[in-house]
Each structure stands twice: as structure tokens, then as C-alpha cells.
Enzyme design. Structure first.
Site: not given
Length: 412
Positions: A197, A283, A412, A407, A186, A160
Site C-alpha cells: 500500500t 505503523e 475514524s 489499524n 508514501k 495517509t
């Protein structure tokens, strides 16, 4: 940019006899990207897993649990796993369950088995209906791509916000038998212990009895995927699955056996490698941080303190800034919830630098020494509690401007 995480080399990912992997571009959320994965299992395979503790667990998690529970009263083995990215099928109510079951039924029809022999997995945006028709349409392409040596494409198919695929292999010899293990994972955000997640899938060609495999996957997760944290959010979709295809000559039928101990060591080692890849690709991460709490009264309190440090936004932003504002670590230790902690006996180290001695600033500590360590891309925080001989280690990363950007713009 991932922290010291090289791209996996496709040729280094070893096929595992008894499992084939096929991918497709189903357009689940975006066009022209791999977003659908099918893992077809030999009839000899056994499967076990651990899942998110989030009470709002996603529809595919609920279906997986139900199908695995059915294994206990049925002789029908799990024949395939199906994974989509781009849509989590979470927060979707009864419709989400219908769609997850419909995905299983569609794949089962193509493979000639029962829907209950399929395990579904989803990852992506929460609270949006699963485009099940696109997934159904993509399944024939995924089946056409089924190959034993398709692990790299499989790793790409479950990404993702990951910046790169995560995959690894290793071979071990147990009782003179060569055993292969290969896995993919992942995850980059919404990561917290008790699963996050993240998705993880590992296969070995050993033959492992179902009750033994269920014990093995829990032990492995407890020492790996449940020891990572990025942002303190526990997701709705987390799953870590272990497949033992039974294609090799090694059989593990008892937990109290040398064969189990050796296999556990191999599975834990690969699980830690895969889980640490998630942290390294957190991230916006720029630092990979190991937090070890030692000399505790028990493992639970050691983990509680380690997580408190690893979850603290103030600590994580200090690491991002390379600022040795290390009183933030002491504060996080103090509010961790160990009520009888005697801080006057506590010692804190930053790599080789002794920062706090007996609960206060070490008289020999120099700011420039802390600055030197904080500028590194890999840092170890070590806390000594002087309460016993228990210890625990977790892995985390810093918190950067990019985390907020990613985040804020995720959908989008």
C-alpha cells in the site's frame, strides 16, 4: 515516531526540469489537509510504472494500465498524473472506474489534452465511493499551485497514516552531463513485497526511450520497493512511477549501454532510500531491521527465507520486546518452503553476534550479547545457507502495540 528518519528539508529537494507539481485541499476525506496532487509533465516526457499484484486492484490502477498500454499504439504522451489520498477507490466496481475516468477527463479539460493522457492514483480507505465531485472542485487549486520546486508539498499531499512526508533527491554525472533525480513515496502499513500500500513517484531530467524506461522501472522496483515488508498485506493500489522528462542533454536509448548502467545505479539508489523510508515509518515501528540471506542456491530461495522471517509476527514482536527469543527466526527459516534445505549447515548472525552454528545454538553465544543487539533501533539479521553464492536482502520493522491501535481505528 519514525525510526531514525529525519524530516526532508524542502530546500534539499531539487526541481526536475520538465515536471511541475501542484497540491490542493479538496476535502476528500478530511478537511484542512493536503489531499490532492497534480504532476504536470512536459510533452517530451516518457512514463513507465509497476503496479500491485493484488487481483482486487483498484480502479485507478486499472485505468493507469489502460492508458499506459494506449501509449504503445499512440503518439500522444502522458501529460499529467493526478493523486488523491483519503479514498482508495478500490472495491468500488464499475462506479469506481467511471469515477477514475471522470477524474482524468476533468483534469484533461483543464490542461487541454485527452483523458487518456492522464494517469490517476488513489490511496486511502477501501470499499468507499470516491467523492469525485470534491476532486474535480479541487483541481483548479492544484493547477494554480503548479511549480517545479513543489516536491515537499507533493510528498505531504499523498500521506495517509504516514507520520511524515517522504522525499529525497540526488544529482549524478553521466557522460559529463549532470542529471537530477527527485522522488516521493508514501506508505506505513499494508506493506508487502510485490508492491504494497504504497505510492512512489520519481522523476529524472534524462531522456530515456520508452522501452528502456519500462525495463528500468521494473529493475529498480525489484531491488527496492519489492524488498520491503511491514505486515505481509499486499494492497490494492500500489504504484511506482518513473518519469523521464527529456530536459537534459543525456539520452539513454539502449539497455546494454554504460549510460543505462549508470542511470540504473542512481535510480536504484534513490528507490531504496525512498522504500526504506516507508519501513522506517511503519505503523507503530520502533526498530528498522535488515534481513540478509546469503550462500543460497538461487535468489528466489534467499528471498523466500528472508520474507518468511520478515513476515513472522512472532519474530517481529520479539524485536519489539528486545527479547532475544531467536529460535523464532530458525522456525521461520524452517517453514519458508525450501524443502531440501540442510539446516545442519545453517548459520545465523544478529549483527556481529554468531547465534546459531551449523544448525544449533553456537556454544559461544551468550544471551546478554543477543540482548545488546536487540535493544538497538537498527538491527541486521544474517542467515548463511551454505548452498551456493546467491543472496538477497529485504527490509522490515517490528510489530508493536501501536500497530494494532492504528489499524483498529484507521477509518475514524
Amino acid at each position: 515516531m519514525a525510526v531514525n528518519l529525519p524530516l526532508p528539508v524542502p530546500a534539499s529537494l531539487k526541481p526536475v526540469a520538465g515536471i511541475e507539481l501542484g497540491h490542493a485541499e479538496a476535502g476528500v476525506r478530511k478537511a484542512n489537509r493536503k489531499d490532492l496532487l497534480v504532476m504536470k509533465l512536459a510533452p517530451t516526457a516518457s512514463v513507465a510504472g509497476v503496479f500491485t499484484t493484488n487481483r482486487f486492484c483498484a480502479a485507478p490502477v486499472q485505468v493507469c494500465k489502460a492508458h499506459l498500454e494506449a501509449l504503445r499504439i499512440s503518439d500522444s504522451p502522458i501529460r499529467a498524473l493526478v493523486v488523491n489520498t483519503g479514498n482508495a477507490n478500490a472495491g468500488t466496481g464499475e462506479a469506481g472506474l467511471i469515477n477514475a475516468n471522470a477524474t482524468c477527463a476533468a483534469l484533461a479539460e483543464l490542461l487541454g489534452c485527452e483523458a487518456s493522457q492522464i494517469l490517476p492514483f488513489s490511496t486511502g480507505v477501501i470499499l468507499e465511493p470516491l467523492p469525485v465531485d470534491r476532486i474535480k472542485a479541487g483541481l483548479p487549486q492544484a493547477i494554480a499551485n503548479l511549480k517545479e520546486d513543489n516536491w515537499y508539498n507533493a510528498a505531504e499531499s499523498i500521506m495517509t497514516t504516514d507520520t511524515q512526508p517522504k522525499a529525497a533527491s540526488r544529482t549524478v554525472t553521466i557522460n559529463g552531463v549532470s542529471i537530477t533525480l527527485t522522488g516521493i513515496s508514501k506508505g506505513a502499513g499494508m506493506i508487502k513485497p510485490n508492491m504494497a500500500t504504497m505510492l512512489g513517484f520519481m522523476a529524472t531530467d534524462a531522456k530515456v526511450a520508452q522501452p528502456v524506461l519500462e525495463h528500468l522501472v521494473k529493475e529498480a522496483a525489484d531491488q527496492s520497493f519489492n524488498c520491503i515488508t511491514i505486515d505481509g498485506d499486499t494492497s490494492t493500489n500500489d504504484s511506482f512511477m518513473l518519469v523521464a522528462t527529456g530536459a537534459a542533454a543525456l539520452e539513454v536509448s539502449e539497455i546494454d549501454s554504460p549510460e543505462y548502467a549508470a542511470l540504473l545505479q542512481a535510480v536504484v539508489g534513490l528507490s531504496q532510500e525512498l522504500s526504506q523510508m516507508i519501513v522506517r515509518d511503519g505503523e507503530g515501528a520502533t526498530k528498522f531491521i535488515t534481513i540478509t540471506v546469503e550462500d543460497g542456491a538461487n535468489v528466489e530461495e534467499c528471498r523466500k527465507i528472508a520474507y518468511s522471517i520478515g513476515h513472522s509476527p512472532l519474530v517481529k514482536t520479539a524485536f519489539f520486546a528486545s527479547d532475544p527469543n531467536l529460535g523464532r527466526i530458525l522456525a521461520a527459516i524452517g517453514y519458508a518452503g525450501v524443502d531440501d534445505l540442510d539446516v545442519s549447515k545453517l548459520n545465523l548472525y544478529l549483527d556481529d553476534v554468531w547465534v546459531a552454528k551449523n544448525g544449533g545454538r553456537n556454544p559461544e553465544y551468550r544471551e546478554e550479547d543477543g540482548q545488546r543487539v536487540m535493544q538497538q533501533s537498527e538491527i541486521t539479521v544474517r542467515v548463511k545457507l551454505a548452498r551456493g553464492d546467491a543472496a538477497a536482502t529485504i527490509w522490515t520493522c517490528d510489530l508493536s502495540h501501536d500497530y494494532v491501535t492504528i489499524n483498529a481505528d484507521y477509518r475514524s
